[in-house]
Design a protein around this motif. Structure first.
Motif, mmCIF file in Angstrom:
data_model
loop_
_atom_site.group_PDB
_atom_site.id
_atom_site.type_symbol
_atom_site.label_atom_id
_atom_site.label_comp_id
_atom_site.label_asym_id
_atom_site.label_seq_id
_atom_site.Cartn_x
_atom_site.Cartn_y
_atom_site.Cartn_z
ATOM 1 N N GLY A 249 0.820 -1.213 0.000
ATOM 2 C CA GLY A 249 0.000 0.000 0.000
ATOM 3 C C GLY A 249 0.851 1.259 0.000
ATOM 4 N N ILE A 250 1.934 1.248 0.797
ATOM 5 C CA ILE A 250 2.830 2.406 0.819
ATOM 6 C C ILE A 250 3.502 2.585 -0.539
ATOM 7 C CG2 ILE A 250 4.954 3.324 1.804
ATOM 8 C CD1 ILE A 250 4.182 2.115 4.453
ATOM 9 N N GLY A 251 3.995 1.478 -1.115
ATOM 10 C CA GLY A 251 4.659 1.572 -2.413
ATOM 11 C C GLY A 251 3.735 2.069 -3.502
ATOM 12 N N VAL A 252 2.529 1.523 -3.548
ATOM 13 C CA VAL A 252 1.565 1.962 -4.558
ATOM 14 C C VAL A 252 1.190 3.422 -4.322
ATOM 15 C CG1 VAL A 252 -0.792 1.632 -5.404
ATOM 16 C CG2 VAL A 252 0.662 -0.347 -4.980
ATOM 17 N N GLY A 253 1.056 3.811 -3.068
ATOM 18 C CA GLY A 253 0.742 5.202 -2.779
ATOM 19 C C GLY A 253 1.830 6.158 -3.244
ATOM 20 N N LEU A 254 3.101 5.771 -3.040
ATOM 21 C CA LEU A 254 4.208 6.618 -3.492
ATOM 22 C C LEU A 254 4.249 6.718 -5.010
ATOM 23 C CD1 LEU A 254 7.057 5.515 -1.042
ATOM 24 C CD2 LEU A 254 5.752 7.657 -1.019
ATOM 25 N N VAL A 255 4.062 5.580 -5.683
ATOM 26 C CA VAL A 255 4.035 5.607 -7.145
ATOM 27 C C VAL A 255 2.889 6.478 -7.646
ATOM 28 C CG1 VAL A 255 3.681 4.204 -9.214
ATOM 29 C CG2 VAL A 255 5.169 3.370 -7.396
ATOM 30 N N GLY A 256 1.728 6.313 -7.027
ATOM 31 C CA GLY A 256 0.591 7.137 -7.417
ATOM 32 C C GLY A 256 0.855 8.620 -7.195
ATOM 33 N N LEU A 257 1.513 8.953 -6.082
ATOM 34 C CA LEU A 257 1.824 10.352 -5.796
ATOM 35 C C LEU A 257 2.764 10.934 -6.852
ATOM 36 C CD1 LEU A 257 1.697 12.819 -3.945
ATOM 37 C CD2 LEU A 257 3.567 11.824 -2.613
ATOM 38 N N LEU A 258 3.784 10.165 -7.223
ATOM 39 C CA LEU A 258 4.708 10.632 -8.257
ATOM 40 C C LEU A 258 3.991 10.840 -9.589
ATOM 41 C CD1 LEU A 258 7.858 8.418 -7.499
ATOM 42 C CD2 LEU A 258 7.514 10.842 -6.980
ATOM 43 N N LEU A 259 3.101 9.909 -9.938
ATOM 44 C CA LEU A 259 2.355 10.060 -11.183
ATOM 45 C C LEU A 259 1.424 11.274 -11.124
ATOM 46 C CD1 LEU A 259 1.430 6.329 -11.952
ATOM 47 C CD2 LEU A 259 3.163 7.739 -13.083
ATOM 48 N N PHE A 260 0.802 11.496 -9.975
ATOM 49 C CA PHE A 260 -0.057 12.664 -9.821
ATOM 50 C C PHE A 260 0.746 13.958 -9.992
ATOM 51 C CE2 PHE A 260 -3.161 10.031 -7.195
ATOM 52 C CZ PHE A 260 -4.120 10.051 -8.198
ATOM 53 N N LEU A 261 1.939 14.000 -9.373
ATOM 54 C CA LEU A 261 2.766 15.201 -9.474
ATOM 55 C C LEU A 261 3.255 15.416 -10.902
ATOM 56 C CD1 LEU A 261 4.873 14.910 -6.182
ATOM 57 C CD2 LEU A 261 2.919 16.413 -6.638
ATOM 58 N N PHE A 262 3.722 14.346 -11.543
ATOM 59 C CA PHE A 262 4.186 14.462 -12.926
ATOM 60 C C PHE A 262 3.040 14.907 -13.831
ATOM 61 C CE2 PHE A 262 4.806 12.553 -17.148
ATOM 62 C CZ PHE A 262 5.995 13.163 -17.511
ATOM 63 N N GLY A 263 1.879 14.304 -13.651
ATOM 64 C CA GLY A 263 0.727 14.698 -14.449
ATOM 65 C C GLY A 263 0.336 16.141 -14.210
ATOM 66 N N ALA A 264 0.448 16.604 -12.963
ATOM 67 C CA ALA A 264 0.110 17.987 -12.655
ATOM 68 C C ALA A 264 1.043 18.948 -13.380
ATOM 69 C CB ALA A 264 0.168 18.217 -11.147
ATOM 70 N N VAL A 265 2.328 18.592 -13.471
ATOM 71 C CA VAL A 265 3.281 19.453 -14.177
ATOM 72 C C VAL A 265 2.939 19.526 -15.663
ATOM 73 C CG1 VAL A 265 5.693 19.694 -14.862
ATOM 74 C CG2 VAL A 265 5.118 19.058 -12.509
ATOM 75 N N VAL A 266 2.700 18.353 -16.278
ATOM 76 C CA VAL A 266 2.391 18.334 -17.707
ATOM 77 C C VAL A 266 1.095 19.082 -17.996
ATOM 78 C CG1 VAL A 266 1.846 16.841 -19.674
ATOM 79 C CG2 VAL A 266 3.633 16.168 -18.050
ATOM 80 N N VAL A 267 0.049 18.772 -17.241
ATOM 81 C CA VAL A 267 -1.230 19.442 -17.452
ATOM 82 C C VAL A 267 -1.118 20.929 -17.119
ATOM 83 C CG1 VAL A 267 -3.625 19.570 -16.656
ATOM 84 C CG2 VAL A 267 -2.572 17.356 -17.070
ATOM 85 N N GLY A 268 -0.312 21.265 -16.125
ATOM 86 C CA GLY A 268 -0.125 22.666 -15.771
ATOM 87 C C GLY A 268 0.510 23.463 -16.898
ATOM 88 N N ILE A 269 1.452 22.857 -17.608
ATOM 89 C CA ILE A 269 2.075 23.550 -18.748
ATOM 90 C C ILE A 269 1.036 23.824 -19.833
ATOM 91 C CG2 ILE A 269 3.760 23.291 -20.609
ATOM 92 C CD1 ILE A 269 5.503 21.710 -18.655
ATOM 93 N N VAL A 270 0.222 22.807 -20.133
ATOM 94 C CA VAL A 270 -0.830 22.988 -21.141
ATOM 95 C C VAL A 270 -1.814 24.070 -20.695
ATOM 96 C CG1 VAL A 270 -2.728 21.866 -22.361
ATOM 97 C CG2 VAL A 270 -0.608 20.606 -21.922
ATOM 98 N N ALA A 271 -2.229 24.021 -19.433
ATOM 99 C CA ALA A 271 -3.176 25.012 -18.931
ATOM 100 C C ALA A 271 -2.574 26.412 -18.950
ATOM 101 C CB ALA A 271 -3.607 24.647 -17.514
ATOM 102 N N LEU A 272 -1.285 26.514 -18.677
ATOM 103 C CA LEU A 272 -0.622 27.814 -18.702
ATOM 104 C C LEU A 272 -0.628 28.401 -20.108
ATOM 105 C CD1 LEU A 272 1.043 30.018 -17.291
ATOM 106 C CD2 LEU A 272 3.099 28.646 -17.765
ATOM 107 N N VAL A 273 -0.318 27.572 -21.090
ATOM 108 C CA VAL A 273 -0.325 28.034 -22.480
ATOM 109 C C VAL A 273 -1.721 28.500 -22.884
ATOM 110 C CG1 VAL A 273 -0.007 27.309 -24.880
ATOM 111 C CG2 VAL A 273 1.628 26.579 -23.128
#
Length: 417
Positions: A249-273
């Motif tokens: 559960g901890i490992g999956v949670g950490l992986v999910g958190l990293l994916l959420f953060l990475f996705g937020a950066v990518v989507v944030g760039i698109v939203a900024l443009v």
């Protein structure tokens, strides 16, 4: 000695990969709906935290005469407001109960989908509402039982009468003072142990009893009767599973958190443009207006893209892996509970079919050579289950349900438990 919970890590990875890929838009859309309601609840039972939200007044704290601005006759203000409040409470309660029943039912729909490698919504949901209701009632009773000792003790200590000026908090402090440090520690340990036991009952009911019910066709109590002897006889395996489940559960949670953060950066760039473009187009000589439009456009784009392309997909990945891990661990305790047989290389017949029981050829929903009649319950066109008018198509996947024929045929019966 092989530990089921450790072997299940790789088994769950293989099963998740085969269940989720190759990617199909319609399949993932239905999984998004299912996992949204399941919400990762399969990770384990939860124990609610109770907080003191108020204090019982022990005497007058204000003027003895009521304020002139407040009517002294409740009948002048309470009929309409009281009736409205009652309606609101009833509506909210019914909504909460309905959402809880939907969530419990989708637990079975999700397990069915993994076991059959066939993702449907309406048909399985309708057939599993009864199981969802049974699970809801069982966990509701367990929750009441878990909180009952604390409720009774709190009532007796705080509200069970007393002399004039009785203060419940002082009585509670006096009680712990009378039993001493050792008594206080014992009470705390017993309370914690009680919560852990009831939490484990709830957790095992979600993670193990639900798939046992799917595999054997039994009810909640029947599932527990079949499961408990295995957990008791192989208690070391059970303990290892609890420890490994925690770390998974901890490992999956950490992986999910990293994916959420990475996705937020990518989507944030698109939203900024998008926001900058909207501001540049609409400012019309008024920088403040352009900035407001840009922020609004960027915020809407970010929220929409993040929900659709980050939140839902990551939820599908993490929830599916955790659930398949639990199913793979359960299979070690008894082959009759194995719902992941079709995903195991050693369980597949020639051509990649599972030994689910009936067919060894690939059933792609087409009659004639190469179109087996066994294995899958139906073709993938039936996977839509009337849902295709709401969700996107299956990207050419609609011609047949089975990518791995036979994955679900063996699970439609009721094996002996």
């Amino acid at each position: 000695m092989s530990w089921y919970a450790i072997d299940a890590i790789d088994d769950a990875l293989d099963a998740s990969r085969e269940f989720l890929f190759p990617f199909s838009l319609g399949r993932w859309a239905r999984l998004a709906l299912i996992t949204f309601f399941v919400g990762g609840s399969g990770v384990g039972g939860q124990v609610s935290n109770l907080q003191n939200v108020g204090q019982v007044p022990t005497g007058p704290t204000g003027p003895t005469q009521p304020s002139p601005s407040i009517p002294t006759d409740p009948s002048t203000v309470t009929p309409e407001l009281g009736g409205l409040a009652l309606v609101v409470v009833v509506v909210v309660l019914l909504l909460v109960l309905a959402l809880a029943l939907i969530s419990y039912t989708f637990e079975f729909v999700f397990v069915d989908a993994i076991a059959e490698d066939r993702v449907r919504v309406l048909g399985p949901f309708a057939s599993r509402v009864g199981d969802g209701l049974r699970l809801f009632v069982f966990e509701f009773v367990v929750g009441l039982v878990s909180l009952l000792p604390f409720a009774v003790a709190g009532f007796l200590i705080l509200f069970a009468g007393g002399p004039p000026g009785f203060n419940g908090f002082d009585a509670l402090v006096g009680f712990f003072g009378s039993v001493g440090t050792a008594g206080t520690v014992a009470v705390v340990v017993l309370a914690a142990a009680w919560l852990v036991v009831t939490g484990l009952v709830t957790g095992f009911t979600r993670t193990f009893v639900v798939p046992v019910m799917v595999a054997t066709g039994s009810g909640v109590l029947g599932g527990w009767r079949r499961l408990w002897p295995r957990l008791r006889d192989e208690w070391k395996q059970t303990l290892v599973y609890l420890v490994m489940h925690f770390f998974v559960g901890i490992g999956v949670g950490l992986v999910g958190l990293l994916l959420f953060l990475f996705g937020a950066v990518v989507v944030g760039i698109v939203a900024l443009v998008v926001g900058l473009a909207a501001a540049a187009v609409t400012h019309g000589g008024n920088p403040m207006a352009g900035t407001g439009v840009g922020l609004l456009a960027g915020g809407v784009v970010f929220a929409l893209l993040y929900f659709l392309f980050v939140f839902l997909p990551v939820g599908i990945l993490t929830t599916t892996y955790v659930r398949t891990y639990e199913l793979a661990s359960l299979a070690g305790f008894d082959d009759a509970f194995d719902l992941l047989g079709p995903y195991r290389p050693d369980r597949r017949g020639p051509g990649g079919s599972g030994d689910g029981g009936v067919g060894a050829t690939r059933d792609d929903g087409v009659d004639g050579p190469g179109g087996g009649t066994g294995g899958r319950v139906g073709d993938r066109s039936g996977e839509d289950d009337g849902f295709g008018g709401v969700t996107p198509a299956d990207d050419g996947d609609d011609g047949g349900d089975d990518r791995r024929g036979g994955a679900g045929g063996g699970r439609t019966g009721t094996p002996a438990g």
